[in-house]
Design a protein around this motif. Sequence first.
Motif, PDB file in Angstrom:
ATOM      1  N   ALA A  85      55.417  28.623  23.410  1.00  0.00           N
ATOM      2  CA  ALA A  85      56.693  27.910  23.395  1.00  0.00           C
ATOM      3  C   ALA A  85      57.254  27.825  21.982  1.00  0.00           C
ATOM      4  N   GLU A  86      56.399  27.521  21.018  1.00  0.00           N
ATOM      5  CA  GLU A  86      56.843  27.420  19.616  1.00  0.00           C
ATOM      6  C   GLU A  86      57.355  28.769  19.119  1.00  0.00           C
ATOM      7  N   ALA A  87      56.569  29.825  19.360  1.00  0.00           N
ATOM      8  CA  ALA A  87      56.954  31.160  18.899  1.00  0.00           C
ATOM      9  C   ALA A  87      58.235  31.632  19.588  1.00  0.00           C
ATOM     10  N   SER A  88      58.344  31.387  20.877  1.00  0.00           N
ATOM     11  CA  SER A  88      59.542  31.796  21.623  1.00  0.00           C
ATOM     12  C   SER A  88      60.774  31.049  21.125  1.00  0.00           C
ATOM     13  N   TYR A  89      60.612  29.762  20.868  1.00  0.00           N
ATOM     14  CA  TYR A  89      61.748  28.964  20.395  1.00  0.00           C
ATOM     15  C   TYR A  89      62.320  29.553  19.108  1.00  0.00           C
ATOM     16  N   TRP A  90      61.447  29.835  18.131  1.00  0.00           N
ATOM     17  CA  TRP A  90      61.946  30.311  16.851  1.00  0.00           C
ATOM     18  C   TRP A  90      62.469  31.734  16.949  1.00  0.00           C
ATOM     19  N   ARG A  91      61.939  32.530  17.877  1.00  0.00           N
ATOM     20  CA  ARG A  91      62.499  33.870  18.088  1.00  0.00           C
ATOM     21  C   ARG A  91      63.896  33.786  18.693  1.00  0.00           C
ATOM     22  N   GLN A  92      64.106  32.884  19.639  1.00  0.00           N
ATOM     23  CA  GLN A  92      65.390  32.786  20.328  1.00  0.00           C
ATOM     24  C   GLN A  92      66.450  32.093  19.474  1.00  0.00           C
ATOM     25  N   HIS A  93      66.072  31.059  18.749  1.00  0.00           N
ATOM     26  CA  HIS A  93      67.047  30.258  18.009  1.00  0.00           C
ATOM     27  C   HIS A  93      67.180  30.664  16.543  1.00  0.00           C
ATOM     28  N   GLY A  94      66.348  31.548  16.089  1.00  0.00           N
ATOM     29  CA  GLY A  94      66.417  31.988  14.705  1.00  0.00           C
ATOM     30  C   GLY A  94      65.714  31.028  13.759  1.00  0.00           C
ATOM     31  N   LEU A  95      65.217  31.582  12.683  1.00  0.00           N
ATOM     32  CA  LEU A  95      64.487  30.805  11.682  1.00  0.00           C
ATOM     33  C   LEU A  95      65.463  30.190  10.687  1.00  0.00           C
ATOM     34  N   PRO A  96      65.006  29.169   9.961  1.00  0.00           N
ATOM     35  CA  PRO A  96      65.830  28.687   8.849  1.00  0.00           C
ATOM     36  C   PRO A  96      66.077  29.855   7.883  1.00  0.00           C
ATOM     37  N   PRO A  97      67.300  30.018   7.416  1.00  0.00           N
ATOM     38  CA  PRO A  97      67.642  31.185   6.583  1.00  0.00           C
ATOM     39  C   PRO A  97      66.759  31.347   5.347  1.00  0.00           C
ATOM     40  N   ILE A  98      66.349  30.240   4.755  1.00  0.00           N
ATOM     41  CA  ILE A  98      65.510  30.333   3.558  1.00  0.00           C
ATOM     42  C   ILE A  98      64.150  30.932   3.897  1.00  0.00           C
ATOM     43  N   LEU A  99      63.553  30.483   5.005  1.00  0.00           N
ATOM     44  CA  LEU A  99      62.259  31.040   5.428  1.00  0.00           C
ATOM     45  C   LEU A  99      62.404  32.517   5.761  1.00  0.00           C
ATOM     46  N   ALA A 100      63.478  32.885   6.446  1.00  0.00           N
ATOM     47  CA  ALA A 100      63.691  34.293   6.792  1.00  0.00           C
ATOM     48  C   ALA A 100      63.788  35.146   5.533  1.00  0.00           C
ATOM     49  N   ARG A 101      64.518  34.669   4.536  1.00  0.00           N
ATOM     50  CA  ARG A 101      64.687  35.418   3.295  1.00  0.00           C
ATOM     51  C   ARG A 101      63.368  35.538   2.532  1.00  0.00           C
ATOM     52  N   VAL A 102      62.643  34.427   2.410  1.00  0.00           N
ATOM     53  CA  VAL A 102      61.368  34.442   1.682  1.00  0.00           C
ATOM     54  C   VAL A 102      60.367  35.357   2.395  1.00  0.00           C
ATOM     55  N   GLY A 103      60.349  35.312   3.724  1.00  0.00           N
ATOM     56  CA  GLY A 103      59.441  36.175   4.479  1.00  0.00           C
ATOM     57  C   GLY A 103      59.739  37.646   4.280  1.00  0.00           C
ATOM     58  N   VAL A 104      61.010  38.009   4.306  1.00  0.00           N
ATOM     59  CA  VAL A 104      61.394  39.408   4.101  1.00  0.00           C
ATOM     60  C   VAL A 104      61.002  39.849   2.692  1.00  0.00           C
ATOM     61  N   GLU A 105      61.188  38.988   1.691  1.00  0.00           N
ATOM     62  CA  GLU A 105      60.794  39.310   0.319  1.00  0.00           C
ATOM     63  C   GLU A 105      59.294  39.571   0.211  1.00  0.00           C
ATOM     64  N   ARG A 106      58.506  38.955   1.084  1.00  0.00           N
ATOM     65  CA  ARG A 106      57.056  39.103   1.047  1.00  0.00           C
ATOM     66  C   ARG A 106      56.538  40.097   2.091  1.00  0.00           C
ATOM     67  N   GLY A 107      57.424  40.862   2.699  1.00  0.00           N
ATOM     68  CA  GLY A 107      57.023  41.940   3.595  1.00  0.00           C
ATOM     69  C   GLY A 107      56.833  41.569   5.052  1.00  0.00           C
ATOM     70  N   VAL A 108      57.354  40.441   5.485  1.00  0.00           N
ATOM     71  CA  VAL A 108      57.232  40.043   6.881  1.00  0.00           C
ATOM     72  C   VAL A 108      58.355  40.695   7.684  1.00  0.00           C
ATOM     73  N   GLN A 109      57.994  41.369   8.774  1.00  0.00           N
ATOM     74  CA  GLN A 109      58.978  41.931   9.699  1.00  0.00           C
ATOM     75  C   GLN A 109      59.138  40.922  10.833  1.00  0.00           C
ATOM     76  N   TRP A 110      60.212  40.151  10.803  1.00  0.00           N
ATOM     77  CA  TRP A 110      60.364  39.028  11.725  1.00  0.00           C
ATOM     78  C   TRP A 110      60.445  39.441  13.181  1.00  0.00           C
ATOM     79  N   GLU A 111      60.924  40.646  13.470  1.00  0.00           N
ATOM     80  CA  GLU A 111      61.003  41.065  14.864  1.00  0.00           C
ATOM     81  C   GLU A 111      59.624  41.344  15.465  1.00  0.00           C
ATOM     82  N   LYS A 112      58.605  41.496  14.623  1.00  0.00           N
ATOM     83  CA  LYS A 112      57.239  41.744  15.094  1.00  0.00           C
ATOM     84  C   LYS A 112      56.282  40.619  14.720  1.00  0.00           C
ATOM     85  N   SER A 113      56.768  39.561  14.097  1.00  0.00           N
ATOM     86  CA  SER A 113      55.938  38.434  13.662  1.00  0.00           C
ATOM     87  C   SER A 113      56.338  37.189  14.443  1.00  0.00           C
TER      88      SER A 113
END
Length: 188
Positions: A85-113
């Motif tokens: 439920a937690e993972a689905s919620y954040w996939r459907q509603h989107g992450l906070p923009p700052i977390l998304a940006r920091v994750g991408v800078e550190r090599g996280v592919q959000w569509e597979k994480s």
Amino acid sequence: MIYPKTLEEAVSKARGFFPLRTRTCFGTVHWWRGRIDQQRTYAAAAESGISQSTRVDLISAMQKRGPRQSNVQQQNAHVERSLHAEASYWRQHGLPPILARVGVERGVQWEKSIVIELSVDFPGMPSIFGELVTQDQRFIAFEIDTMGEVRVERWADVTNVQNLSEQNRGTGVGRGALALRVLRDLNA
């Protein structure tokens, strides 16, 4: 013995025990609540014209409760459902923009994480903190402070401390293994 008519009345009677016996207080409140529900059921059954034998069946069915404790498989299913439920919620509603940006800078592919735990603006803590599972099945604990300048206080690989076992004596499947199941399920 005269029973209170409302839960508030029961709580006010039980409140005298509160400073000395917390357990007794809560047990008393629950006992009163059950007794009030039982009295209301009797009254509703009498008003609707239900026979006495049906009333007894109704009350006995109301008093039958399921097991007080879940077995290991039920506990594991509950944890897996909450992670999903937690993972689905954040996939459907989107992450906070700052977390998304920091994750991408550190090599996280959000569509597979997936994000398995995320708290935002909790008093006394960094603005965003939690845990995620990356595309390569690594567990990352993070804390990002967004007050003023964005500052990553913690971005640590905590895979080594996760319980990835599929069989644990007495506890069943580890939380890490359940999170990996959720990751595979959402990426399928």
